[in-house]
Design an enzyme around this catalytic site. Structure first.
Site, PDB file in Angstrom:
ATOM      1  N   HIS A  41       0.870  -1.181   0.000  1.00 16.71           N
ATOM      2  CA  HIS A  41       0.000   0.000   0.000  1.00 16.71           C
ATOM      3  C   HIS A  41       0.901   1.224   0.000  1.00 16.71           C
ATOM      4  CE1 HIS A  41      -3.248  -2.527   0.988  1.00 16.71           C
ATOM      5  NE2 HIS A  41      -3.047  -2.595   2.280  1.00 16.71           N
ATOM      6  N   GLN A 225      -3.586  -9.403  -2.146  1.00 17.91           N
ATOM      7  CA  GLN A 225      -3.832  -9.962  -3.490  1.00 17.91           C
ATOM      8  C   GLN A 225      -5.348 -10.096  -3.723  1.00 17.91           C
ATOM      9  OE1 GLN A 225      -1.252 -12.063  -1.538  1.00 17.91           O
ATOM     10  NE2 GLN A 225       0.066 -10.408  -2.127  1.00 17.91           N
TER      11      GLN A 225
HETATM   12  P1  IMP Z   1       4.175 -14.107  -5.853  1.00 16.64           P
HETATM   13  O1  IMP Z   1       3.079 -13.793  -4.890  1.00 16.64           O
HETATM   14  O2  IMP Z   1       5.344 -13.155  -5.749  1.00 16.64           O
HETATM   15  O3  IMP Z   1       4.618 -15.541  -5.793  1.00 16.64           O
HETATM   16  O4  IMP Z   1       3.596 -13.888  -7.343  1.00 16.64           O
HETATM   17  C1  IMP Z   1       2.621 -14.754  -7.911  1.00 16.64           C
HETATM   18  C2  IMP Z   1       1.612 -13.970  -8.742  1.00 16.64           C
HETATM   19  O5  IMP Z   1       0.828 -13.130  -7.876  1.00 16.64           O
HETATM   20  C3  IMP Z   1       2.222 -13.036  -9.770  1.00 16.64           C
HETATM   21  O6  IMP Z   1       1.370 -12.972 -10.904  1.00 16.64           O
HETATM   22  C4  IMP Z   1       2.233 -11.690  -9.072  1.00 16.64           C
HETATM   23  O7  IMP Z   1       2.237 -10.615  -9.988  1.00 16.64           O
HETATM   24  C5  IMP Z   1       0.908 -11.784  -8.317  1.00 16.64           C
HETATM   25  N1  IMP Z   1       0.876 -10.920  -7.128  1.00 16.64           N
HETATM   26  C6  IMP Z   1       1.501 -11.116  -5.945  1.00 16.64           C
HETATM   27  N2  IMP Z   1       1.223 -10.119  -5.093  1.00 16.64           N
HETATM   28  C7  IMP Z   1       0.386  -9.283  -5.729  1.00 16.64           C
HETATM   29  C8  IMP Z   1      -0.302  -8.078  -5.341  1.00 16.64           C
HETATM   30  O8  IMP Z   1      -0.205  -7.577  -4.214  1.00 16.64           O
HETATM   31  N3  IMP Z   1      -1.106  -7.521  -6.293  1.00 16.64           N
HETATM   32  C9  IMP Z   1      -1.274  -8.082  -7.507  1.00 16.64           C
HETATM   33  N4  IMP Z   1      -0.662  -9.185  -7.913  1.00 16.64           N
HETATM   34  C10 IMP Z   1       0.158  -9.795  -7.030  1.00 16.64           C
END
Ligand code: IMP
Length: 431
Positions: A41, A225
């Protein structure tokens, strides 16, 4: 007093931060229950723009306790950076207002290196992770070889567990991912340095929350997310590694589902996604670019441009179903102002059929083409609207229709970035 879960109803970045900030006023405790510093944020703290990735923004409000629950994976370096910045700006004067579950899992240096190296090796098939070690940390949690905060606080247990796992991690790093190995000493020194700072925040947070509930205090669960990034209910494998849906609030905090009264889903008036994976309403044209610029759609964790597209009512309906949404908060309606036509996806065309639910199979969803209902747009500045009646008629019709198609009542409409630029239709804490 109501206990409310706020979750993302799309692919993350729905503007949960602003809604959580508004709802924080009514809550005694703000709880994060999944994810880690992949979230973010952007906040203005003193004269500085600060991005909080781990600590709930509730920390900026006097008298609100912030809890980081057992379902979160925590990078100690990032956590310490955040508390240092907050303290330097006069916040977090009372450390007892921030509590970390002693059962949460710690992100280790090898998790981050493996995340980045694995993505690099995957080429076109990469997930597009944030590279923060989130997936590898959850793998170790589920594989029963993770290191919890309580282990980090016990030097003997920490040493033993790191020694046990390091041979395997180094083998993967050097033999499979062509990367550098770690020595035990470098990890030990770095992490023992963090342990003393973390110790004063560690607690049995499930018990703490239970006592708060018994005392009649309210809880706000802040999801990170979004629904379509949930490891079970999202577009697997293009997901994050945690339970982003409302059920995660219980497993990730140790609070019973019987204590949850409301679940609010946040959805942008259009849609965005970062990283790879299916996105049926994606606009790869000048309208998509216009949304990206008007909505400033660049990731707050990685700075990546977000993929932009139209509101997908099938995704919204799916989010209502799997989360049990009692209300939807629509954000960034003002970003659509000035568009001649606004579209909402009402179905998918697949192999000559019309689908009205999001298909579970990635192969099917990748071949779906959106079917749209079109609406005339509006040109007025809507940022001053204080009620739905003050919105242009075309904007009112748009909200009404997405409410109908999504299947849950709209409880809030955000018409600008400021807190004051919000139409509140129903407050879930006063249900
Ligand atoms: P990770 O959470 O870093 O393993 O990423 C896995 C997927 O979730 C990827 O497509 C990231 O871009 C997405 N992602 C992770 N955190 C966020 C967030 O806070 N907002 C949007 N997408 C996210």
């Amino acid at each position: 007093m109501a206990n409310v879960v706020v979750i993302g109803a799309q692919w993350g970045d729905e503007g949960k931060g602003k809604v959580v900030d508004i709802y924080t006023e009514f809550a005694d405790n703000v709880v994060r229950y999944q994810g880690g510093n992949n979230a973010g944020h952007t906040l203005v703290v003193g004269d500085e723009k600060v991005i909080l990735h781990l600590i709930p923004s509730g920390i900026l409000h006097e008298g609100k306790r912030c809890i980081i629950g057992n379902g979160v994976v925590l990078d100690p370096e990032v956590f310490i950076m955040e508390i240092t910045k907050l303290k330097a700006n006069g916040y977090l004067k009372d450390d007892s207002m921030l509590r970390l579950s002693e059962s949460l899992h710690i992100i280790m240096p090898y998790h981050k290196r493996i995340d980045i190296a694995r993505e690099a090796k995957s080429g076109a098939k990469k997930i597009g992770t944030t590279g923060r070690g989130i997936g590898p940390a959850y793998e170790d949690k589920i594989g029963r070889r993770g290191i919890r905060l309580m282990d980090l606080l016990d030097e003997k247990s920490f040493s033993r567990k790191v020694k046990e796992i390091l041979d395997e991690k180094n083998l993967i790093l050097t033999q499979f991912l062509n990367d550098k190995p770690f020595t035990f000493e470098e990890i030990y020194e770095e992490y023992m340095g963090y342990a003393e700072t973390l110790r004063k925040y560690a607690a049995d947070t499930s018990l703490l929350l239970h006592k708060e509930i018994r005392a009649g205090k309210s809880l706000l669960f802040e999801g990170a997310q979004g629904t379509l990034l949930d490891v079970d209910h999202g577009s697997y494998p293009y997901v994050t590694s945690s339970s982003t849906c409302s059920g995660g609030a219980c497993t990730g905090s140790g609070v019973s589902p019987r204590e949850i009264h409301e679940v609010i889903g946040i959805a942008k008036a259009y849609a965005t996604r970062v990283g790879s994976g299916p996105f049926p309403t994606e606009l790869e044209d000048e309208t998509g670019e216009a949304l990206r610029q008007a909505g400033r759609e660049f990731g707050s964790t990685t700075g990546r441009p977000r993929r932009c597209g139209w509101y997908d009512a099938l995704v919204a309906r799916y989010a209502v179903r799997v989360n049990g949404l009692s209300g939807i908060a629509i954000t960034k309606l003002d970003v659509l102002s000035g568009l001649e036509t606004v579209k909402v996806c009402t179905g998918y065309s697949y192999n000559g059929q019309v689908l009205d639910e999001v298909p579970a199979s990635l192969e099917v969803i990748e071949q779906c083409r959106p079917i749209y209902q079109e609406f005339p747009g509006w040109t007025e500045d809507i940022t001053g609207a204080k009620s739905l009646a003050e919105l242009p008629e075309n904007a009112q019709n748009y909200i009404k229709r997405i409410e109908e198609l999504s299947g849950a009542p709209v409880v809030l409409v955000s018409v600008g970035p400021r807190r004051s630029e919000t139409i509140v239709l129903r407050n879930p804490f006063e249900a």
